[in-house]
Design a protein around this motif. Structure first.
Motif, mmCIF file in Angstrom:
data_model
loop_
_atom_site.group_PDB
_atom_site.id
_atom_site.type_symbol
_atom_site.label_atom_id
_atom_site.label_comp_id
_atom_site.label_asym_id
_atom_site.label_seq_id
_atom_site.Cartn_x
_atom_site.Cartn_y
_atom_site.Cartn_z
ATOM 1 N N VAL A 181 -21.191 -16.229 130.795
ATOM 2 C CA VAL A 181 -19.897 -15.587 130.938
ATOM 3 C C VAL A 181 -20.215 -14.279 131.243
ATOM 4 O O VAL A 181 -21.258 -13.891 130.800
ATOM 5 N N PHE A 182 -19.442 -13.528 131.869
ATOM 6 C CA PHE A 182 -19.485 -12.168 132.031
ATOM 7 C C PHE A 182 -19.638 -11.251 130.868
ATOM 8 O O PHE A 182 -18.782 -11.494 129.982
ATOM 9 N N ASP A 183 -20.580 -10.485 130.608
ATOM 10 C CA ASP A 183 -20.832 -9.488 129.631
ATOM 11 C C ASP A 183 -20.176 -8.222 129.697
ATOM 12 O O ASP A 183 -20.078 -7.555 128.687
ATOM 13 N N GLY A 184 -19.191 -8.104 130.668
ATOM 14 C CA GLY A 184 -18.318 -6.674 130.561
ATOM 15 C C GLY A 184 -19.225 -5.526 131.046
ATOM 16 O O GLY A 184 -18.769 -4.295 131.012
ATOM 17 N N VAL A 185 -20.522 -5.437 131.299
ATOM 18 C CA VAL A 185 -21.493 -4.504 131.528
ATOM 19 C C VAL A 185 -21.103 -4.362 132.983
ATOM 20 O O VAL A 185 -21.572 -4.968 133.958
ATOM 21 N N PRO A 186 -20.477 -3.093 133.624
ATOM 22 C CA PRO A 186 -20.395 -2.700 134.848
ATOM 23 C C PRO A 186 -21.703 -2.683 135.444
ATOM 24 O O PRO A 186 -22.876 -2.210 135.091
ATOM 25 N N GLU A 187 -21.696 -2.680 136.908
ATOM 26 C CA GLU A 187 -23.124 -2.781 137.784
ATOM 27 C C GLU A 187 -23.688 -1.299 137.697
ATOM 28 O O GLU A 187 -22.693 -0.282 138.037
ATOM 29 N N GLY A 188 -24.969 -1.048 137.151
ATOM 30 C CA GLY A 188 -25.477 0.245 137.475
ATOM 31 C C GLY A 188 -25.121 1.029 136.017
ATOM 32 O O GLY A 188 -25.486 2.292 136.035
ATOM 33 N N HIS A 189 -24.438 0.357 135.187
ATOM 34 C CA HIS A 189 -24.005 1.042 134.009
ATOM 35 C C HIS A 189 -25.389 1.615 133.186
ATOM 36 O O HIS A 189 -26.393 0.748 132.977
ATOM 37 N N VAL A 190 -25.501 2.787 132.533
ATOM 38 C CA VAL A 190 -26.490 3.182 131.760
ATOM 39 C C VAL A 190 -25.961 3.267 130.414
ATOM 40 O O VAL A 190 -24.930 4.077 130.133
ATOM 41 N N PHE A 191 -26.513 2.693 129.501
ATOM 42 C CA PHE A 191 -26.126 2.663 128.027
ATOM 43 C C PHE A 191 -26.547 4.011 127.260
ATOM 44 O O PHE A 191 -27.390 4.549 127.644
ATOM 45 N N SER A 192 -25.477 4.329 126.499
ATOM 46 C CA SER A 192 -25.896 5.592 125.986
ATOM 47 C C SER A 192 -26.877 5.626 124.375
ATOM 48 O O SER A 192 -27.337 6.540 124.033
ATOM 49 N N GLY A 193 -26.960 4.388 123.990
ATOM 50 C CA GLY A 193 -27.924 4.020 122.812
ATOM 51 C C GLY A 193 -27.104 3.704 121.693
ATOM 52 O O GLY A 193 -27.592 3.541 120.694
ATOM 53 N N HIS A 194 -25.758 3.970 121.709
ATOM 54 C CA HIS A 194 -25.016 3.441 120.642
ATOM 55 C C HIS A 194 -24.979 2.067 120.379
ATOM 56 O O HIS A 194 -24.580 1.067 121.349
#
Length: 447
Positions: free
Chosen positions: A67-80
């Motif tokens: 199932v889709f994890d909700g992470v947009p393509e190219g998203h860079v995580f902030s570390g939170h």
């Protein structure tokens, strides 16, 4: 497209974070073996499925779906740490609904039961709309789910150090032991999820736990009065043989060369690594005490912190990125388990008969720690819930000593024996599993 509806088709919804998906898959594997005519479709995110299914063999009647994890393509995580959870929750339940509809369309098999992680409270409404039973699997213990069925908001502020002695079986538990989300802001996505879960769990056809009734009988009795059907079907590691893992790091052969009850096993789950000052404190305590150790340290970036320590203690210890934990905790050389007190680790330690040193971080871990140290008396805490050299040395002395350590081992031996009886031929967990099998498969003659 097949139109066969003869075989029961169970949709399984996993919560894809932490160690939630793995025990749910363990339960599904056990069900699938007992009822090979039933199809189990297992839904989780791509990353979760890859991780959960990569180290285990699963039957032909179990199939994972992403199932889709909700992470947009190219998203860079902030570390939170909760960022990925927040993105995922924005997509639920639509990601599950969409994928489930596709699977039903492709297979031609309607869903006969919805088995989900209890966190995924929306499963209740989905099951109702489909006209099938909802079975909720709680991945922690009976005490921790029970507190979610009470209003704990009054515990904020000045009552934080008050005992929960007004609740059955919880006189040793304090408000400060509760998950922060229980007394937090409901506008936070995760707090809202747990609040909704607490209100929906009583609507489940059955609530399933990896526990056994004799472990916490007072809380179990109270919980039974609040849900339609409570089924303790554990301990999983004793109820069915664990999957055989390739011991790629030679942990068991290394333990074979150690004396009985002499090794400290250290592991903090799949998502936790103690901060650098605590890692160093742990290393200093182990080195000064001269205790043999097996340390599961998954974060390779932390190994450089311990470089000198590793060189000096190589005859005594071993640090690896992964261990077959169930087999490790069953090994007679292991004398203490240094743990974050996640429920899976706690019950695996009970199944292995190994006392614990507790350093909880979040969620139900502080509550589990209180049970370990004050109720069951099968382990010790580190002062202030922070690893220091002095505190860790004291905890090692406590657990490995002849006086306190012997008593802890006796106590955990009693709990293990009760667990063994529970999963025996006529044990309560065995009977509960047979009931669960009937609920999930709809087969009255299910064994």
């Amino acid at each position: 497209m097949s139109t066969s509806t003869e075989r029961p088709h169970v949709a399984v919804f996993a919560f894809p974070f932490g160690t939630h998906a793995a025990p749910l898959l363990t339960l599904v594997q056990r069900l699938a073996v007992a009822e090979p005519n039933t199809i189990f479709s297992f839904f989780s995110t791509t990353q979760s499925n890859q991780k959960t299914f990569s180290r285990t063999k699963f039957g032909k009647n179990i199939k994972p779906y992403n199932v889709f994890d909700g992470v947009p393509e190219g998203h860079v995580f902030s570390g939170h740490p909760l960022e990925a959870v927040g993105l995922y929750l924005k997509e639920t339940p639509n990601n599950y609904k969409k994928r489930l509809a596709e699977v039903v369309e492709d297979t031609g098999m309607e869903i006969s039961c919805l088995l989900s992680d209890a966190f995924l409270w929306f499963s209740a409404k989905m099951a109702e709309e489909m006209g099938v039973p909802w079975v909720a699997f709680w991945t922690a213990g009976p005490t921790s789910i029970l507190v979610h069925l009470y209003d704990m908001k009054k515990g904020k502020g000045e009552l934080v150090d008050q005992s929960l002695n007004f609740l059955p079986g919880m006189s040793a538990i304090y408000f400060s032991d509760l998950p922060a989300e229980l007394t937090g802001n409901l506008d936070e996505p995760f707090s809202h999820l747990l609040y909704k879960m607490g209100s929906m769990v009583p609507h489940a056809k059955a609530v399933v736990l990896n526990s056994y009734e004799e472990l916490d009988p007072i809380c179990v009795d109270d919980l039974q009065s609040k849900v339609q059907m409570l089924l303790n079907v554990g301990l999983f590691t004793l109820a069915s043989p664990p999957p055989s893992y390739f011991d790629e790091n030679g942990c068991i052969s290394w333990l074979d060369k150690r004396e009985a009850s002499s090794v400290a096993y250290l592991s903090f789950g799949t998502i936790l690594t103690p901060p650098p000052p605590e890692l160093l404190a742990l290393a200093e305590a182990l080195e000064e005490k001269g205790v043999s150790f097996l340390w599961s340290l998954r974060d390779p970036t932390q190994h450089s912190l311990l470089e000198g320590f590793l060189e000096r203690t190589s005859p005594l210890g071993k640090i690896v990125p992964w261990t077959p934990q169930i087999e490790v905790l069953k090994h007679p050389s292991v004398g203490v388990f240094v743990t974050h007190c996640g429920w899976n680790s706690v019950v695996e330690s009970i199944a292995g008969g190994v006392p614990m040193i507790c350093r909880p971080y979040f969620g139900d871990q502080k509550l589990n720690r209180r049970l370990i140290t004050d109720v069951w008396q099968i382990g010790a805490s580190v002062k202030g819930d922070i690893f220091t050299k002095k505190g860790m040395m004291g905890a090692l002395d406590d657990v490995l000593s002849k006086k306190n350590g012997t008593k802890m081992r006796e106590n955990i031996g009693v709990l293990k024996e009760k667990a063994m009886n529970a999963v025996g031929v006529n044990g309560r967990s065995t009977k509960n599993f047979k009931t669960l099998l009937k609920v999930v498969t709809g087969c009255e003659d299910a064994q």
